[in-house]
Scaffold this motif. Structure first.
Motif, mmCIF file in Angstrom:
data_model
loop_
_atom_site.group_PDB
_atom_site.id
_atom_site.type_symbol
_atom_site.label_atom_id
_atom_site.label_comp_id
_atom_site.label_asym_id
_atom_site.label_seq_id
_atom_site.Cartn_x
_atom_site.Cartn_y
_atom_site.Cartn_z
ATOM 1 N N THR A 14 -24.368 -30.401 -24.434
ATOM 2 C CA THR A 14 -25.806 -30.567 -24.630
ATOM 3 C C THR A 14 -26.301 -31.752 -23.814
ATOM 4 O OG1 THR A 14 -25.419 -31.886 -26.603
ATOM 5 C CG2 THR A 14 -25.797 -29.521 -26.912
ATOM 6 N N ARG A 15 -27.591 -31.773 -23.569
ATOM 7 C CA ARG A 15 -28.195 -32.848 -22.782
ATOM 8 C C ARG A 15 -27.834 -34.225 -23.353
ATOM 9 N NH1 ARG A 15 -34.384 -31.385 -22.708
ATOM 10 N NH2 ARG A 15 -33.757 -30.605 -24.745
ATOM 11 N N GLY A 16 -27.525 -35.166 -22.470
ATOM 12 C CA GLY A 16 -27.208 -36.521 -22.873
ATOM 13 C C GLY A 16 -25.724 -36.767 -23.117
ATOM 14 N N GLN A 17 -24.943 -35.697 -23.249
ATOM 15 C CA GLN A 17 -23.515 -35.862 -23.481
ATOM 16 C C GLN A 17 -22.787 -36.230 -22.196
ATOM 17 O OE1 GLN A 17 -22.347 -32.112 -25.556
ATOM 18 N NE2 GLN A 17 -21.834 -33.463 -27.278
ATOM 19 N N HIS A 18 -21.504 -36.538 -22.367
ATOM 20 C CA HIS A 18 -20.623 -36.901 -21.261
ATOM 21 C C HIS A 18 -19.581 -35.804 -21.085
ATOM 22 C CE1 HIS A 18 -17.593 -39.332 -19.071
ATOM 23 N NE2 HIS A 18 -16.733 -38.757 -19.879
ATOM 24 N N VAL A 19 -19.121 -35.591 -19.834
ATOM 25 C CA VAL A 19 -18.098 -34.588 -19.595
ATOM 26 C C VAL A 19 -17.057 -35.112 -18.608
ATOM 27 C CG1 VAL A 19 -19.304 -33.467 -17.652
ATOM 28 C CG2 VAL A 19 -17.741 -32.136 -19.086
ATOM 29 N N THR A 20 -15.802 -34.691 -18.805
ATOM 30 C CA THR A 20 -14.718 -35.026 -17.879
ATOM 31 C C THR A 20 -14.057 -33.741 -17.413
ATOM 32 O OG1 THR A 20 -14.289 -37.167 -18.927
ATOM 33 C CG2 THR A 20 -12.523 -36.219 -17.587
ATOM 34 N N LEU A 21 -13.986 -33.566 -16.121
ATOM 35 C CA LEU A 21 -13.344 -32.400 -15.517
ATOM 36 C C LEU A 21 -12.083 -32.871 -14.808
ATOM 37 C CD1 LEU A 21 -16.508 -30.732 -13.924
ATOM 38 C CD2 LEU A 21 -15.685 -30.605 -16.279
ATOM 39 N N ARG A 22 -11.040 -32.022 -14.831
ATOM 40 C CA ARG A 22 -9.755 -32.431 -14.290
ATOM 41 C C ARG A 22 -9.272 -31.484 -13.199
ATOM 42 N NH1 ARG A 22 -10.006 -33.805 -19.596
ATOM 43 N NH2 ARG A 22 -9.488 -36.001 -20.057
ATOM 44 N N CYS A 23 -8.498 -32.039 -12.265
ATOM 45 C CA CYS A 23 -8.019 -31.278 -11.113
ATOM 46 C C CYS A 23 -6.624 -31.742 -10.729
ATOM 47 C CB CYS A 23 -8.975 -31.480 -9.942
ATOM 48 S SG CYS A 23 -8.396 -30.824 -8.358
ATOM 49 N N SER A 24 -5.740 -30.769 -10.470
ATOM 50 C CA SER A 24 -4.421 -31.080 -9.923
ATOM 51 C C SER A 24 -4.312 -30.432 -8.555
ATOM 52 C CB SER A 24 -3.322 -30.552 -10.843
ATOM 53 O OG SER A 24 -3.293 -31.280 -12.037
ATOM 54 N N VAL A 78 -19.162 -37.058 -15.607
ATOM 55 C CA VAL A 78 -20.616 -37.006 -15.511
ATOM 56 C C VAL A 78 -21.192 -37.508 -16.826
ATOM 57 C CG1 VAL A 78 -22.647 -35.617 -14.971
ATOM 58 C CG2 VAL A 78 -20.413 -34.959 -14.042
ATOM 59 N N ASN A 79 -22.013 -38.550 -16.753
ATOM 60 C CA ASN A 79 -22.656 -39.129 -17.937
ATOM 61 C C ASN A 79 -24.083 -38.627 -18.087
ATOM 62 O OD1 ASN A 79 -20.459 -40.808 -18.627
ATOM 63 N ND2 ASN A 79 -21.079 -42.293 -17.075
ATOM 64 N N ALA A 80 -24.595 -38.741 -19.304
ATOM 65 C CA ALA A 80 -26.007 -38.426 -19.585
ATOM 66 C C ALA A 80 -26.412 -37.097 -18.959
ATOM 67 C CB ALA A 80 -26.891 -39.561 -19.070
ATOM 68 N N LEU A 81 -25.725 -36.043 -19.369
ATOM 69 C CA LEU A 81 -25.920 -34.729 -18.759
ATOM 70 C C LEU A 81 -27.374 -34.262 -18.820
ATOM 71 C CD1 LEU A 81 -22.712 -32.949 -20.074
ATOM 72 C CD2 LEU A 81 -23.305 -33.336 -17.665
ATOM 73 N N LEU A 82 -27.781 -33.639 -17.719
ATOM 74 C CA LEU A 82 -29.098 -33.027 -17.613
ATOM 75 C C LEU A 82 -28.939 -31.518 -17.479
ATOM 76 C CD1 LEU A 82 -30.667 -35.463 -14.977
ATOM 77 C CD2 LEU A 82 -30.920 -35.556 -17.455
ATOM 78 N N LEU A 83 -30.004 -30.780 -17.789
ATOM 79 C CA LEU A 83 -29.950 -29.323 -17.643
ATOM 80 C C LEU A 83 -29.555 -28.932 -16.225
ATOM 81 C CD1 LEU A 83 -33.130 -28.195 -19.634
ATOM 82 C CD2 LEU A 83 -30.757 -28.235 -20.412
ATOM 83 N N GLY A 84 -30.029 -29.690 -15.250
ATOM 84 C CA GLY A 84 -29.771 -29.400 -13.848
ATOM 85 C C GLY A 84 -28.336 -29.622 -13.407
ATOM 86 N N ASP A 85 -27.514 -30.182 -14.306
ATOM 87 C CA ASP A 85 -26.096 -30.372 -13.977
ATOM 88 C C ASP A 85 -25.296 -29.098 -14.220
ATOM 89 O OD1 ASP A 85 -26.160 -33.719 -15.384
ATOM 90 O OD2 ASP A 85 -26.537 -33.048 -13.315
ATOM 91 N N SER A 86 -25.922 -28.100 -14.800
ATOM 92 C CA SER A 86 -25.248 -26.819 -15.017
ATOM 93 C C SER A 86 -24.886 -26.211 -13.673
ATOM 94 C CB SER A 86 -26.161 -25.857 -15.784
ATOM 95 O OG SER A 86 -26.429 -26.335 -17.077
ATOM 96 N N LEU A 114 -19.712 -25.369 -15.925
ATOM 97 C CA LEU A 114 -20.357 -26.264 -16.893
ATOM 98 C C LEU A 114 -21.745 -25.741 -17.210
ATOM 99 C CD1 LEU A 114 -20.596 -28.917 -18.524
ATOM 100 C CD2 LEU A 114 -21.433 -30.000 -16.414
ATOM 101 N N THR A 115 -22.007 -25.555 -18.486
ATOM 102 C CA THR A 115 -23.336 -25.163 -18.952
ATOM 103 C C THR A 115 -23.886 -26.278 -19.819
ATOM 104 O OG1 THR A 115 -22.727 -22.828 -18.955
ATOM 105 C CG2 THR A 115 -24.689 -23.451 -20.210
ATOM 106 N N VAL A 116 -25.061 -26.778 -19.490
ATOM 107 C CA VAL A 116 -25.720 -27.836 -20.263
ATOM 108 C C VAL A 116 -26.926 -27.231 -20.969
ATOM 109 C CG1 VAL A 116 -26.785 -30.115 -20.204
ATOM 110 C CG2 VAL A 116 -24.965 -29.541 -18.571
#
Lengths: 117, 111
Positions: A14-24, A78-86, A114-116
């Protein structure tokens, strides 16, 4: 041989949340790059890391950050997620960054959707 | 600023009908031009790298060519399984190897 792997596959926030994505990266590859792909557009460069150091940064706000670990895996935050970060977030790895072919060729993972809301 | 423009945006072909996709680019010091194939919801799949004008590479029904201003991806006798979005990207000489992508050409091949 295992290719580039990413986790998670899908994520809903949801908007305002934080997300961490991982890659190997592919075994033996020292560079990881992150791209954002919005539906209907080509991937857009976010960050590149080589040997744990930032080598390039695209035109993204400071809410986006990344790091690379000693085993060459990487995280995108990504901090403070926005709708546009989807978007589909893609990770790509390459052997090197400053040399010529074929060491500069990038190979992509399957991406994290990622869906915001 | 580096720029990549792909045309057409979408292309519908009948099975067996050959055609070409175009990628026009401007870049300061080309290190490489890359073609990728992308299926819906998946990551791009590497196809070719071209490094200098006049270079050509082939893979099955696909052939990529490069000039100083553009690249073409020729598809000969396409099959329905060739349906995908084809992405072109350029990489400039420098201390990193980030790529600038075009928006892609969405190819549909009807049986």
């Amino acid at each position: 041989d295992a290719g580039v792997t990413q986790s998670p596959t899908h994520l809903i926030k949801t908007r305002g949340q934080h997300v961490t994505l991982r890659c190997s990266p592919i075994s033996g590859h020292k560079s990881v790059s992150w791209y954002q792909q919005v539906l209907g557009q080509g991937p857009q460069f976010i960050f590149q890391y080589y040997e744990k150091e930032e080598r390039g940064r695209g035109n993204f706000p400071d809410r986006f950050s990344a790091r690379q670990f000693p085993n060459y895996s990487s995280e995108l935050n990504v901090n403070a997620l926005l709708l546009g970060d989807s978007a589909l977030y893609l990770c790509a790895s390459s052997l090197e960054v400053h040399t010529g072919p074929p060491w500069n060729e990038q190979f992509f993972g399957p991406g994290t959707r990622l869906t915001v809301l | 600023e580096d720029q990549v423009t792909q045309s057409p945006e979408a292309l519908r072909l009948q099975e067996g009908e050959s055609s070409s996709l175009n990628c026009s680019y401007t870049v300061s010091g080309l290190r490489g031009l890359f073609w990728y194939r992308q299926d819906p919801g998946k990551g791009p799949e590497f196809l070719f790298t071209l490094y200098s004008a006049g270079e050509e590479k082939e893979k099955e029904r696909l052939k990529a060519t490069l000039t100083k201003k553009e690249s073409f991806l020729h598809i000969t006798a396409p099959k329905p399984e060739d349906s995908a979005t084809y992405l072109c990207a350029v990489q400039a000489a420098g201390n990193n190897n980030d790529m600038r992508f075009g928006a892609g050409t969405r190819l549909t091949v009807k049986p």
